[in-house]
Write a protein that holds these residues in place. Structure first.
Motif, short mmCIF file in Angstrom:
data_model
loop_
_atom_site.label_atom_id
_atom_site.label_comp_id
_atom_site.label_asym_id
_atom_site.label_seq_id
_atom_site.Cartn_x
_atom_site.Cartn_y
_atom_site.Cartn_z
N CYS A 42 0.90 -1.15 0.01
CA CYS A 42 0.12 0.00 -0.10
C CYS A 42 0.73 1.33 -0.05
CB CYS A 42 -1.02 0.03 1.14
SG CYS A 42 0.02 -0.15 2.86
N SER A 43 0.10 2.45 -0.27
CA SER A 43 0.87 3.66 -0.38
C SER A 43 1.53 4.02 0.88
CB SER A 43 0.02 4.87 -1.06
OG SER A 43 0.54 6.15 -1.02
N SER A 44 2.66 4.79 1.06
CA SER A 44 2.92 5.34 1.98
C SER A 44 1.97 6.64 2.74
CB SER A 44 4.74 5.95 2.08
OG SER A 44 4.38 7.17 0.90
N THR A 45 1.04 7.19 1.88
CA THR A 45 0.29 8.02 2.41
C THR A 45 -0.74 7.38 3.25
OG1 THR A 45 -1.38 7.57 0.24
CG2 THR A 45 0.47 9.31 0.26
N LEU A 46 -0.86 6.01 3.49
CA LEU A 46 -2.03 5.39 4.28
C LEU A 46 -1.60 5.42 5.66
CD1 LEU A 46 -4.68 3.76 4.26
CD2 LEU A 46 -3.27 1.55 4.08
N VAL A 47 -2.12 6.43 6.47
CA VAL A 47 -1.84 6.37 7.81
C VAL A 47 -2.86 6.06 8.92
CG1 VAL A 47 -0.42 8.60 7.12
CG2 VAL A 47 -3.00 9.03 7.71
N TYR A 48 -3.98 5.51 8.47
CA TYR A 48 -5.07 5.12 9.18
C TYR A 48 -5.69 4.02 8.97
CZ TYR A 48 -9.51 5.66 11.82
OH TYR A 48 -10.65 5.12 12.72
N ILE A 49 -5.65 2.79 9.73
CA ILE A 49 -6.20 1.46 9.31
C ILE A 49 -6.85 1.04 10.63
CG2 ILE A 49 -6.00 -0.74 8.95
CD1 ILE A 49 -3.65 -0.24 7.20
N ASP A 50 -8.14 0.93 10.53
CA ASP A 50 -9.38 0.44 11.67
C ASP A 50 -9.76 -1.00 11.08
OD1 ASP A 50 -10.97 -0.38 13.62
OD2 ASP A 50 -12.34 1.57 13.54
N ALA A 51 -8.88 -2.02 11.77
CA ALA A 51 -9.35 -3.41 11.44
C ALA A 51 -9.72 -4.13 12.70
CB ALA A 51 -7.97 -4.12 10.73
N GLU A 52 -10.56 -3.52 13.43
CA GLU A 52 -11.07 -4.27 14.88
C GLU A 52 -11.96 -5.59 14.26
OE1 GLU A 52 -13.64 -3.33 18.75
OE2 GLU A 52 -13.01 -1.63 17.30
N CYS A 53 -11.60 -6.72 15.12
CA CYS A 53 -12.59 -7.99 14.99
C CYS A 53 -12.40 -8.24 13.56
CB CYS A 53 -13.66 -7.56 15.31
SG CYS A 53 -14.12 -7.12 17.13
N CYS A 54 -11.34 -8.33 12.93
CA CYS A 54 -11.04 -9.07 11.40
C CYS A 54 -10.27 -10.43 11.77
CB CYS A 54 -10.54 -7.97 10.70
SG CYS A 54 -11.28 -6.68 10.03
N ASN A 55 -10.48 -11.17 10.77
CA ASN A 55 -9.71 -12.57 11.03
C ASN A 55 -8.33 -12.25 10.26
OD1 ASN A 55 -11.84 -13.98 12.07
ND2 ASN A 55 -12.71 -14.41 10.04
N LEU A 56 -7.38 -11.28 10.92
CA LEU A 56 -6.00 -11.02 10.64
C LEU A 56 -5.24 -12.13 10.79
CD1 LEU A 56 -5.65 -7.32 11.67
CD2 LEU A 56 -6.62 -8.23 9.38
N GLU A 57 -4.30 -12.32 9.82
CA GLU A 57 -3.16 -13.29 9.92
C GLU A 57 -1.85 -12.61 9.99
OE1 GLU A 57 -3.38 -15.79 6.47
OE2 GLU A 57 -5.50 -16.64 6.90
N PRO A 58 -0.81 -13.37 10.43
CA PRO A 58 0.50 -12.72 10.78
C PRO A 58 1.15 -12.09 9.66
CG PRO A 58 0.39 -14.76 11.92
CD PRO A 58 -0.90 -14.63 11.03
N GLU A 59 0.71 -12.70 8.30
CA GLU A 59 1.17 -12.27 6.86
C GLU A 59 0.22 -10.87 6.69
OE1 GLU A 59 1.53 -13.46 2.31
OE2 GLU A 59 0.81 -14.74 3.76
N GLY A 60 -0.82 -10.88 7.45
CA GLY A 60 -1.82 -9.85 6.89
C GLY A 60 -1.32 -8.64 7.67
N ILE A 61 -0.74 -8.72 9.01
CA ILE A 61 0.03 -7.62 9.82
C ILE A 61 0.93 -7.07 9.04
CG2 ILE A 61 1.07 -6.91 12.11
CD1 ILE A 61 -2.05 -7.54 12.38
N MET A 62 2.07 -8.05 8.53
CA MET A 62 2.98 -7.29 7.69
C MET A 62 2.55 -6.69 6.59
SD MET A 62 5.37 -10.54 7.98
CE MET A 62 6.70 -9.81 7.10
N SER A 63 1.52 -7.25 6.02
CA SER A 63 1.10 -6.28 4.64
C SER A 63 0.31 -4.98 5.12
CB SER A 63 -0.01 -7.22 4.20
OG SER A 63 0.40 -8.33 3.62
N ILE A 64 -0.22 -4.97 6.36
CA ILE A 64 -0.85 -3.80 6.67
C ILE A 64 0.02 -2.68 7.05
CG2 ILE A 64 -1.96 -2.97 8.68
CD1 ILE A 64 -3.74 -5.09 8.88
N VAL A 65 1.14 -3.12 7.59
CA VAL A 65 2.40 -1.82 7.90
C VAL A 65 3.25 -1.78 6.69
CG1 VAL A 65 2.20 -2.39 10.39
CG2 VAL A 65 4.04 -3.58 9.02
N SER A 66 3.19 -2.51 5.92
CA SER A 66 4.14 -2.25 4.69
C SER A 66 4.39 -1.08 3.95
CB SER A 66 3.93 -3.49 3.40
OG SER A 66 2.54 -3.03 3.08
N GLY A 67 3.44 -0.37 3.93
CA GLY A 67 3.53 1.13 3.47
C GLY A 67 4.42 2.10 3.96
N GLY A 68 4.64 1.73 5.43
CA GLY A 68 5.72 2.45 6.13
C GLY A 68 5.05 4.09 6.68
#
Length: 477
Positions: free
Chosen positions: A294-320
């Motif tokens: 994702c773009s580095s402009t992505l500064v806010y993510i609300d993923a409460e009560c989602c079926n996240l996986e460890p790989e998904g967490i890495m993807s969420i923070v991948s924009g930096g």
């Protein structure tokens, strides 16, 4: 009534004509028309009393006139009424209205005869108002959705109503149809000729809007930057159409959209490179991997009560660029150390982190986050039962900018852990703690003695952070 179309029975023959001339023009410029009489059965009356004596024993009265159907403020009735301020009037009679002042913007002509007269009176003023209006929200719209708002009765806003609104106000930048549960896909086709300037569109709880309706939104609103689709029945197909058409999207609310998956998120994050805020809370079909790259402009993510996986967490923070992250209530069981990815360098700008009810998160993840997110200012660890002394000590040693910490109902927060927070977090100003069974009254009093500048609150906060649609990307922070 200009809001709901309810007949108010106002006629041009009852207008006050004695002031025709400069005074009349001034009144129209202010958006007002005066009447000698109106049909009071068409209005709800709310008295407003001002105790400024006109003569001994009397006062000036003003009655607010509201549309009897929808309650919109239409105007005022003026007259002299018996005193209510301790003065008796010897000749007091029933309060008779001397004049009625009606707001032009609250009206619409009811038939062709009145339309001509109405247009001659205020056509120019209405054109100015129509051109100047930039936002519109229906009476049934709501900002924060809850059970109470969903149970309220709403007028049936249909395609015809939306057409008339869009045709009249062709420069709208903000439109909320939230709660208009009868709106169909076909109604959104009017956005193409009339909604090209829209920047914000709210369709919360528009249950009859499908992927086709979202594709019409994309066709008609190319400059859309904010869209809220809370509880809408859309799928990845609709998200893909939206991402292909609205490249300037910055804020997207997909909370409680059960039919979307990582495929739709991937289309959104790759197609909209200016994306700043995404809400996907309670989207059970999302694991997080759709946000990889994702773009580095992505500064806010609300993923409460989602079926996240460890790989998904890495993807969420991948924009930096992430500054706010809410992953409260993780429902996946393989997260004992899966959150270490947050502290691996990609989330160094993170300022607010909500891990409430992440019961299986261990010290290893807490240590990694504390070391890898030095800018953290608020951290919610309520109900994180597996955080022990090592985790609390790491927070005290590394979180030098932490101002708010939530530790409600953390079973393994003990005296040593509280002492580590007390001695290490020098910027701490608020500590939310309650029902911590391993903290004695003595330990709590010692904390207050050493850190008298820290406010201890017993309340348990469910939601933290800024509003999702007010986030702005700032590269300097």
């Amino acid at each position: 009534c200009g809001s709901c179309g309810y007949p108010l029975n106002l006629t041009s023959s009852n207008r006050i004509a004695t002031s025709i001339g400069s005074e009349y023009r001034k009144s129209v410029e202010k958006g007002l028309i005066s009447f000698l009489s109106v049909d009071l059965s068409r209005f709800t009356q709310v008295d407003e009393v001002h105790c400024f004596p006109v003569s001994w024993g009397r006062h000036r009265s003003k009655t607010k006139l509201l549309c009897r159907k929808c309650g919109v403020h239409i105007g005022y009735g003026y007259g002299d009424a018996p005193a209510l301020c301790g003065f008796d009037s010897p000749d007091s009679s029933s309060a008779a209205f001397r004049k009625f002042t009606i707001k032009i913007r609250a009206l619409q002509p009811s038939d062709e005869t009145d339309r001509e007269s109405f247009g001659l009176t205020c056509h120019r003023w209405l054109n100015i108002q129509n051109l100047n209006r930039r936002s519109l929200q229906f009476p049934c719209s709501f900002g924060i959705v809850g059970h109470s708002s969903l149970s309220q009765s709403c007028p049936d806003i249909n395609s015809f109503h939306l057409y008339r609104i869009l045709a009249r106000f062709q420069h709208l930048e903000y439109l909320s149809l939230s709660g208009c549960v009868e709106i169909l896909d076909s109604a959104l086709s009017y956005l193409k000729p009339y909604g090209s300037k829209l920047q914000t569109l709210c369709l919360d709880c528009c249950f009859k809007i499908s992927d086709y309706g979202i594709s019409l939104v994309g066709d008609g609103c190319p400059f859309l930057s904010t869209i809220s689709l809370y509880r809408c029945s859309i799928t990845d197909t609709g998200l893909e159409a939206l991402a292909n058409a609205c490249l300037a999207l910055r804020h997207v609310n997909l909370a409680y959209c059960p039919c979307i998956s990582d495929s739709g998120l991937r289309a959104l994050s790759q197609g909209c490179r200016e994306l700043q805020a995404v809400k996907i809370s309670n989207c059970r079909g999302v694991s997080g991997v759709g946000l990889r790259g994702c773009s580095s402009t992505l500064v806010y993510i609300d993923a409460e009560c989602c079926n996240l996986e460890p790989e998904g967490i890495m993807s969420i923070v991948s924009g930096g660029g992430l500054k706010f992250l809410n992953i409260a209530g993780l429902s996946c069981s393989n997260f004992r150390n899966g959150l270490e990815a947050i502290g691996n360098g990609f989330a160094a700008r993170l300022k607010i982190l909500n891990l409430r009810m992440c019961r299986s998160v261990t010290d290893a993840s807490i240590v990694a986050i504390a070391k890898g997110c030095p800018q953290l200012q608020e951290w919610n660890l309520a109900l994180c039962h597996e955080v022990r002394v090592l985790g609390w000590a790491s927070i005290g040693s590394n979180c030098h900018n932490l101002k708010k910490l939530h530790v409600n109902r953390c079973r393994n927060l003990c005296h040593q852990g509280l002492q580590a927070v007390r001695d290490g977090c020098k910027e701490l100003s608020v500590l939310y703690m309650s029902r911590n069974s391993r903290i004695s009254d003595t330990a709590l009093e010692l904390f207050k003695l050493y850190r008298c500048n820290v406010e201890i609150k017993a309340e348990e906060v469910m939601s933290i952070g800024p509003n999702w649609d007010s986030i702005d990307y700032d590269e300097s922070t």
